[in-house]
Enzyme design. Structure first.
Site, PDB file in Angstrom:
ATOM      1  N   LEU A  29      18.905  60.706   6.332  1.00  0.00           N
ATOM      2  CA  LEU A  29      20.109  60.193   6.970  1.00  0.00           C
ATOM      3  C   LEU A  29      19.827  58.754   7.375  1.00  0.00           C
ATOM      4  O   LEU A  29      18.701  58.418   7.748  1.00  0.00           O
ATOM      5  CB  LEU A  29      20.479  61.014   8.211  1.00  0.00           C
ATOM      6  CG  LEU A  29      20.898  62.473   8.002  1.00  0.00           C
ATOM      7  CD1 LEU A  29      21.143  63.143   9.353  1.00  0.00           C
ATOM      8  CD2 LEU A  29      22.135  62.580   7.127  1.00  0.00           C
ATOM      9  N   ASP A  30      20.846  57.895   7.318  1.00  0.00           N
ATOM     10  CA  ASP A  30      20.677  56.518   7.762  1.00  0.00           C
ATOM     11  C   ASP A  30      20.237  56.488   9.226  1.00  0.00           C
ATOM     12  O   ASP A  30      20.503  57.426   9.991  1.00  0.00           O
ATOM     13  CB  ASP A  30      21.986  55.737   7.617  1.00  0.00           C
ATOM     14  CG  ASP A  30      22.359  55.491   6.170  1.00  0.00           C
ATOM     15  OD1 ASP A  30      21.470  55.565   5.308  1.00  0.00           O
ATOM     16  OD2 ASP A  30      23.552  55.220   5.906  1.00  0.00           O
ATOM     17  N   LYS A  31      19.607  55.412   9.622  1.00  0.00           N
ATOM     18  CA  LYS A  31      19.093  55.273  10.983  1.00  0.00           C
ATOM     19  C   LYS A  31      20.167  55.581  12.025  1.00  0.00           C
ATOM     20  O   LYS A  31      19.916  56.322  12.983  1.00  0.00           O
ATOM     21  CB  LYS A  31      18.563  53.847  11.191  1.00  0.00           C
ATOM     22  CG  LYS A  31      18.126  53.551  12.616  1.00  0.00           C
ATOM     23  CD  LYS A  31      17.716  52.099  12.769  1.00  0.00           C
ATOM     24  CE  LYS A  31      17.388  51.778  14.230  1.00  0.00           C
ATOM     25  NZ  LYS A  31      17.021  50.345  14.408  1.00  0.00           N
TER      26      LYS A  31
ATOM     27  N   ARG B  28      30.249  55.526   3.652  1.00  0.00           N
ATOM     28  CA  ARG B  28      30.573  54.210   4.195  1.00  0.00           C
ATOM     29  C   ARG B  28      31.249  53.340   3.144  1.00  0.00           C
ATOM     30  O   ARG B  28      32.229  52.638   3.423  1.00  0.00           O
ATOM     31  CB  ARG B  28      29.301  53.553   4.727  1.00  0.00           C
ATOM     32  CG  ARG B  28      28.624  54.343   5.830  1.00  0.00           C
ATOM     33  CD  ARG B  28      27.197  53.902   6.081  1.00  0.00           C
ATOM     34  NE  ARG B  28      27.128  52.558   6.608  1.00  0.00           N
ATOM     35  CZ  ARG B  28      25.986  51.931   6.856  1.00  0.00           C
ATOM     36  NH1 ARG B  28      24.827  52.514   6.601  1.00  0.00           N
ATOM     37  NH2 ARG B  28      25.991  50.701   7.346  1.00  0.00           N
TER      38      ARG B  28
ATOM     39  N   THR C 210      22.964  57.254  11.702  1.00  0.00           N
ATOM     40  CA  THR C 210      23.698  58.501  11.477  1.00  0.00           C
ATOM     41  C   THR C 210      22.983  59.627  12.198  1.00  0.00           C
ATOM     42  O   THR C 210      21.770  59.789  12.059  1.00  0.00           O
ATOM     43  CB  THR C 210      23.798  58.820   9.975  1.00  0.00           C
ATOM     44  OG1 THR C 210      24.450  57.745   9.312  1.00  0.00           O
ATOM     45  CG2 THR C 210      24.582  60.098   9.753  1.00  0.00           C
TER      46      THR C 210
END
Length: 314
Positions: free
Chosen positions: A137-139, A237, A141
């Protein structure tokens, strides 16, 4: 820690400082030298220098080489929210702001560091730097992630993700008023100009499919539930931004208007639910991560005002 003093001479006039240093410090690779320059470890008169600096020929530079970071991440006693755990897997609720695995600029404080403290014998499961990591997961998120505790579990889960046999459901707060439901189907690849970004408008790329349904209409925004068929980098996104509905708090794909809608400092994206076949039993396992407080606050702030009923006339 090693310190070196490099003096430029008249014959170096007009040369770039990075080229001077590359010739004087042959033990440093080009990438390592560029990293030292970015980190401010090369100074002139006490101030960091830029790689493109042109020399007058009389400068004296100091180069500080910090000790190399350990190849393998170290266990750290960091808080981890465990949603489910058995002998094969651990399913976590990753906090927003936490990087999943060590990398440039993030050698400590990552989810992997926390997992190595929490899970015995995780080191080396699938690699030293990303032990047990099946997906990321993105930082910024938050939400549910599964981590394999054994090499066998890792292999089974990797096959499940590759075969798209995994349910991935997110909640996102997007700007504007998207349709009640829909699907994005695009190719997904690097942006041709900004290499930090991705785009779904290119002629080449991998297929990316995103389904969504609006769960709540807000003031200037909407809460959407998103289901992914594919898991491309920044997929949600990119799709919503390029459709005109950027996620709130998105510093890379968002608009100024979308960033002003919420006071939350992070991306309004949460991995709500993850469903996958258990690597040992094969039975379906579905785990949900509750919406975090910061996004609950954002929803409350953006909720449309209640309409008051008119008072009866007497």
């Amino acid at each position: 820690m090693k310190r070196s003093v490099i003096e430029a001479s008249a014959t170096d006039r007009g040369e770039r400082v990075d080229r001077l240093l590359a010739g004087r410090l042959p033990h440093l690779s080009r990438s390592r030298l560029q990293q030292l320059l970015r980190e401010g470890s090369v100074t002139f008169s006490g101030r960091p220098v830029k790689p493109s600096m042109r020399l007058d020929g009389d400068e004296v530079f100091e180069v500080v080489e910090p000790p190399a970071a350990p190849a393998a991440p170290a266990p750290e006693a960091l808080p981890v929210s465990v949603l489910y755990e058995d002998a094969d897997v651990v399913v976590l609720d990753k906090a927003a702001g936490m990087v999943v695995h060590p990398g440039a600029g993030h050698r400590q404080g990552t989810l992997v560091n926390a997992l190595l403290h929490h899970v015995v014998d995780l080191q080396g499961v699938g690699g030293e730097l990303r032990p047990g990591i099946v997906h990321r997961l993105d930082k910024d998120t938050s939400g549910v992630m599964v981590v394999a505790k054994t090499a066998q579990a890792l292999a089974v889960l990797q096959r499940a993700f590759a075969a798209r046999d995994v349910e991935k459901v997110y909640l996102a707060i997007v700007a504007g008023a998207p349709p009640d439901a829909g699907t994005f189907r695009t190719l997904h690849g690097r942006h041709p100009v900004d290499r930090k970004r991705f785009t779904g408008r290119g002629a080449k790329g991998k297929p990316a499919v995103t389904h969504w349904v609006v769960k709540q209409r807000l003031e200037g925004a909407a809460l959407v539930e998103v289901s992914l068929e594919t898991g491309r980098t920044h997929q949600i996104r990119v799709h919503f931004s390029e459709a005109g509905y950027p996620l709130l708090g998105d510093p890379l794909y968002g608009s100024r208007a979308s960033r002003q809608l919420t006071q939350s400092p992070r991306l309004a994206l949460h991995a709500l639910r993850l469903g996958f076949p258990h690597p040992r039993t094969g039975r379906r396992l579905s785990v949900t991560a509750p919406l975090p407080t910061d996004l609950e606050v954002a929803l409350t702030r953006l909720a449309p005002p209640r309409r008051q009923r008119p008072r009866p006339v007497r």
